[in-house]
Structure formats: structure tokens, C-alpha cells
Design a protein around this motif. Structure first.
Motif, mmCIF file in Angstrom:
data_model
loop_
_atom_site.group_PDB
_atom_site.id
_atom_site.type_symbol
_atom_site.label_atom_id
_atom_site.label_comp_id
_atom_site.label_asym_id
_atom_site.label_seq_id
_atom_site.Cartn_x
_atom_site.Cartn_y
_atom_site.Cartn_z
ATOM 1 N N PRO A 97 4.182 27.830 46.121
ATOM 2 C CA PRO A 97 4.909 26.663 46.623
ATOM 3 C C PRO A 97 4.865 25.512 45.643
ATOM 4 O O PRO A 97 3.828 25.248 45.014
ATOM 5 N N HIS B 136 -0.128 27.895 50.714
ATOM 6 C CA HIS B 136 0.390 26.554 50.966
ATOM 7 C C HIS B 136 -0.632 25.614 51.594
ATOM 8 O O HIS B 136 -0.620 24.400 51.337
ATOM 9 N N ALA C 54 2.969 21.045 56.219
ATOM 10 C CA ALA C 54 3.086 22.311 55.499
ATOM 11 C C ALA C 54 3.338 23.472 56.451
ATOM 12 O O ALA C 54 4.104 24.394 56.148
#
Length: 329
Positions: A224, A255, A271
Motif C-alpha cells: 500500500p 496496511h 485503513a
């Protein structure tokens, strides 16, 4: 059978925060995947574990972390016992030492190479992976219980130093490297640029070089843009295809690691919301349309992990309420 295993480090927040975070998380696809399951198993790690649950799971899946990460960097020594090594910053906090978050170190290759070359004569063998990940050989240190940097980060370092019969030998080596790097021109220049000095090293993940891979499927690791993925973790995906919700085999979604390790649960919520759109909804769609027959999710916290398995048939269990109650350890 086309199956997918998704490893989600820090998907399980602390028990005292889980109810409120779950109420504020709008993730119907994740709720469906967690609720309509065919298997749910909760695992608690030992109180004296010095690595995080997702790291322990990866170590088992890859037959030892150091060996697997070395293979990811194209290094294949045929013998010896090896550790992952990170150049780090150790800081003083009131009356104890703390290992700083290495994601904020911003160590470039040029500076890392200088420090690496200085340190190399003090090791039996020291191999270069990249700026933030090296490897040391220490054949007599198999019994050393070393903590991962994310497990030790932010706590009193005295509680997380390597333990075992060779702990004093490690401490001596660490002191030598600290003196070697102290006030070196690389660190003086870093401090002039407003960066923390690289004043020590950390080692963990010990494994035999010839350790076999327990998991034969390639492991994908998503990268990410909003989260700094450590290079040791990215190396585990060497040789795999790009991580995507429709791909088969194991995939790690890192993440949430910076937020979970740093206890930033507001950012964690954002997130998770992003993961709902980018991963959970497509995974649910893949189960429904049959492109994936079975999905296993490994959700971890600091205390353990939950394994949840579902399938297209399990999604038909309409009598099960669709909720996020399984986001607790």
C-alpha cells in the motif's frame, strides 16, 4: 480447489477498544466474511513470546524467517545459522532505553553501506540485503531468543533484549557496533538534516540457512502506498505474482501494521475502511461468483490470532447475524 489465504496483521484491536471501533467501522463485506464462516479458531500466543503473532505465523509458513527473507533477496548460503539484522535508532526515554520505530529512520543506501562496511569485520559473516535489512551468521547462537523490532518498539528495551546462553555475547557485539558508529560522520550529517542517528543494530528471526520452506505456494505481499512496508516482509513475496483480491494462494496485507504497532487506532479505522473497498468487497464477490472456492483469513493482534474460513456455501447461512463481533481476540 482454488483457495485464498489472507493474512491481516493487527486486524484485531485491543479488547477494550474493539466494541467502539467496530461500531464506527462501515464494512458490510468484512462482516459477511467474518460471520458466515465454516471454521473459526482462536489462538493465543505464549506470554513470553518475543515476536508478534503475524510474524510467528509467517515463520511457520516459510520454514524460518531469516532463511526465507534471505532467499527473497537472492541470497542462498548453504550452511550456518542466520539472523535478520536492522540498523536502528535507540533513544533515551526518561530512565530507560527505547527502540524507535524504524519506519521513520529514513536510512538511504549510501549511508547504510558506509555503516555496513564499518561493522562487517566485527561479525563472522554479515551479508547485505538492502539499506534496512542485513543478515548475520552466528552458528553458536541458535538458543538465543531474540525479539522482533515491532514487538520491542516503544517499550523498555531491558525487557526485550535477546535472552539465552549467548545474551552476553550479543550485548558485547552490540556495544562494539554502538561505539563504532557513535559520532561517525554519517550520523553527524544525518543529525544536521534533522534525522535520528543510526546508533545500534537489532537482530531477530534466527533460522538455519538450509531451512526448508514449509509453504510451497508463492506468498504475495501487498504494498500500500500509504504504509511503509518493511523490506524483510516484501522479500517474502519474491517470485510471486502481484497481490490482488482475485489471486489464489497466500497474501499478506500489511496496511495496518504501522497503526497497530504504534497504537494509532484512529488511523487504523481509516485503513480498515480502505481495505473494505479494495480487498474485502472483491474477496466476497470472488466467493459469490465461484472464482474463489474457499477463503481463509488470519486476523492477528498482539496477543494471538483468529483463523476464519468461509466459502460460497457458508455464505448461505442466512441465520447468522452479519456483524463484526469476531474482530476481537
Amino acid at each position: 480447489m482454488a483457495s485464498t489465504t489472507v493474512v491481516l496483521p493487527f486486524a484485531l484491536p485491543p479488547a477494550e477498544l474493539a466494541p467502539e471501533l467496530s461500531r464506527n467501522l462501515q464494512a458490510p463485506s468484512l462482516a459477511m466474511l467474518l460471520s458466515r464462516n465454516s471454521l473459526l479458531e482462536k489462538h493465543v500466543i505464549a506470554d513470553d513470546s518475543r515476536i508478534l503473532p503475524h510474524e510467528a505465523w509467517l515463520a511457520r509458513a516459510r520454514g524460518g524467517l531469516a532463511a526465507a527473507v534471505m532467499r527473497g533477496f537472492g541470497l542462498a548460503p548453504k550452511e550456518g545459522y542466520w539472523f535478520i539484522v536492522h540498523p536502528v535508532h535507540i533513544q533515551l526515554a526518561r530512565n530507560h532505553l527505547v527502540l524507535a520505530d524504524s519506519r521513520r529512520l529514513r536510512l538511504d543506501e549510501a549511508d547504510s553501506r558506509v555503516l555496513f562496511d564499518l561493522a562487517r569485520p566485527f561479525f563472522d559473516e554479515l551479508l547485505w540485503g538492502d539499506a534496512e535489512t542485513w543478515f548475520m551468521r552466528a552458528d553458536g547462537w541458535q538458543g538465543l531468543d531474540a525479539a522482533s523490532p515491532d514487538a520491542a518498539m516503544g517499550s523498555n528495551l531491558a525487557d526485550w533484549m535477546p535472552a539465552g546462553p549467548n545474551a552476553l555475547a550479543f550485548k558485547k557485539l552490540q556495544n562494539e557496533i554502538q561505539m563504532l558508529w557513535h559520532e561517525h560522520s554519517v550520523n553527524e550529517a544525518r543529525q544536521q538534516r534533522g534525522l535520528a542517528p543510526v546508533n545500534s543494530f537489532w537482530m531477530w528471526g534466527g533460522a538455519q540457512a538450509e531451512a526448508p520452506m514449509a509453504e510451497h505456494q508463492p506468498m504475495a505481499v501487498a504494498t500500500p502506498a500509504a504504509a511503509a512496508v518493511p523490506s524483510w516482509l516484501k522479500a517474502l513475496s519474491a517470485g510471486s505474482t502481484a497481490a490482488a483480491p482475485g489471486a489464489h494462494g497466500p497474501v499478506v496485507l500489511p496496511h495496518l501494521i504501522p497503526m497497530g504497532a504504534g497504537n494509532d487506532w484512529g488511523a487504523w479505522l481509516g485503513a480498515m475502511q480502505q481495505l473494505e473497498h479494495e480487498w474485502f468487497s472483491p474477496l466476497l464477490a470472488a466467493l459469490r461468483n465461484g472464482s474463489t472456492n474457499e477463503l481463509t483469513m488470519i486476523l492477528t493482534s498482539r496477543e494471538g490470532w483468529t483463523e476464519i474460513r468461509t466459502s460460497k456455501a457458508a455464505l448461505r447461512k442466512f441465520w447468522r447475524a452479519q456483524n463484526l463481533k469476531n474482530l476481537t481476540q
